[in-house]
Write a protein that holds these residues in place. Structure first.
Motif, short mmCIF file in Angstrom:
data_model
loop_
_atom_site.label_atom_id
_atom_site.label_comp_id
_atom_site.label_asym_id
_atom_site.label_seq_id
_atom_site.Cartn_x
_atom_site.Cartn_y
_atom_site.Cartn_z
N CYS A 13 0.83 -1.21 0.00
CA CYS A 13 0.00 0.00 0.00
C CYS A 13 0.87 1.26 0.00
N LEU A 14 1.96 1.21 0.75
CA LEU A 14 2.86 2.36 0.81
C LEU A 14 3.51 2.60 -0.54
N LEU A 15 3.94 1.53 -1.19
CA LEU A 15 4.54 1.66 -2.52
C LEU A 15 3.52 2.19 -3.53
N SER A 146 -10.26 -9.26 9.88
CA SER A 146 -9.19 -9.24 8.89
C SER A 146 -9.59 -8.45 7.66
N ARG A 147 -10.82 -8.64 7.22
CA ARG A 147 -11.27 -7.91 6.04
C ARG A 147 -11.40 -6.41 6.31
N SER A 148 -11.77 -6.07 7.53
CA SER A 148 -11.81 -4.65 7.90
C SER A 148 -10.41 -4.05 7.85
N VAL A 149 -9.44 -4.81 8.34
CA VAL A 149 -8.05 -4.35 8.32
C VAL A 149 -7.57 -4.18 6.89
N ILE A 150 -7.95 -5.10 6.00
CA ILE A 150 -7.54 -5.05 4.59
C ILE A 150 -8.06 -3.79 3.92
N VAL A 151 -9.24 -3.32 4.31
CA VAL A 151 -9.82 -2.11 3.71
C VAL A 151 -9.27 -0.85 4.38
N ILE A 152 -9.18 -0.85 5.71
CA ILE A 152 -8.76 0.34 6.45
C ILE A 152 -7.29 0.67 6.21
N THR A 153 -6.46 -0.37 6.07
CA THR A 153 -5.02 -0.14 5.91
C THR A 153 -4.67 0.75 4.72
N PRO A 154 -5.14 0.45 3.49
CA PRO A 154 -4.81 1.34 2.37
C PRO A 154 -5.40 2.74 2.53
#
Length: 204
Positions: A13-15, A146-154
């Motif tokens: 996501c950072l890249l 986990s799915r919440s983390v996958i969306v919130i992280t980016p």
């Protein structure tokens, strides 16, 4: 979701946020022309668009994984190929970051928010990037947390990165440093993207 898997997600996501493109042009333009606050407003409006894409991609890939595992596997391989292509393109770039550092005309905060949101929502490359990225994480994180983390992280990384861009561009010294190291930044991003593409293939 394990810490190592999450850190891999953070890195990609950072890249994705750091890669030069139309989004960087918009963020830099508003930061330099409108000021720090304009840049921050544009940054978080852009992050909302990223979060929206992330959610749609996650839901779509989850359905594909359940209904057609073979199609999901194909998408995963295609995603790895896309990450590799981005890596090669970055390695061949000659300071693409520097080429994107350009000023624009002064705008209102509302216009900064509009431009930030629209440049993410209307960018088809963002959808391709999330397909490439999420295909390797959807099968791992099947629970709600986990799915919440996958969306919130980016969403958070995109907003925080472009906020940092807005803050950094308030310093002319920082802007000059980015320009001077643009080629090195491109090369490092390219190597990491190629490594991540290889990791996808190996772990399938």
């Amino acid at each position: 979701m394990s810490l190592s898997v999450w850190l891999s997600l953070v890195l990609v996501c950072l890249l994705g946020a750091m890669s030069p493109g139309p989004s960087l042009v918009v963020m830099v333009r508003h930061s330099l022309a409108g000021g720090r606050l304009h840049g921050i407003v544009a940054a978080w409006a852009h992050a909302l668009g990223v979060g929206f894409y992330a959610l749609l991609t996650l839901l779509g890939l989850a359905v594909i994984l359940k209904e057609s595992p073979m199609v999901f596997t194909f998408i995963t391989y295609a995603g790895a190929a896309y990450l590799a292509w981005l890596g090669i393109k970055s390695l061949r770039a000659k300071g693409g970051v520097a080429a994107k550092l350009e000023k624009g005309e002064k705008t209102t905060l509302l216009e900064a928010a509009r431009d930030g949101a629209m440049i993410s929502v209307l960018n088809p490359k963002l959808a391709l990037f999330f397909l490439a990225l999420f295909s390797q994480f959807v099968a791992i994180g099947t629970d709600t947390f986990s799915r919440s983390v996958i969306v919130i992280t980016p969403f958070l990384i995109d907003g925080l990165w472009y906020t940092l861009v807005a803050l950094a561009l308030s310093s002319s010294r920082m802007l000059e440093t980015l320009k001077q190291n643009a080629v090195l930044i491109d090369k490092l991003c390219g190597l990491v993207l190629l490594g991540l593409a290889a990791r996808v293939i190996v772990t399938l």
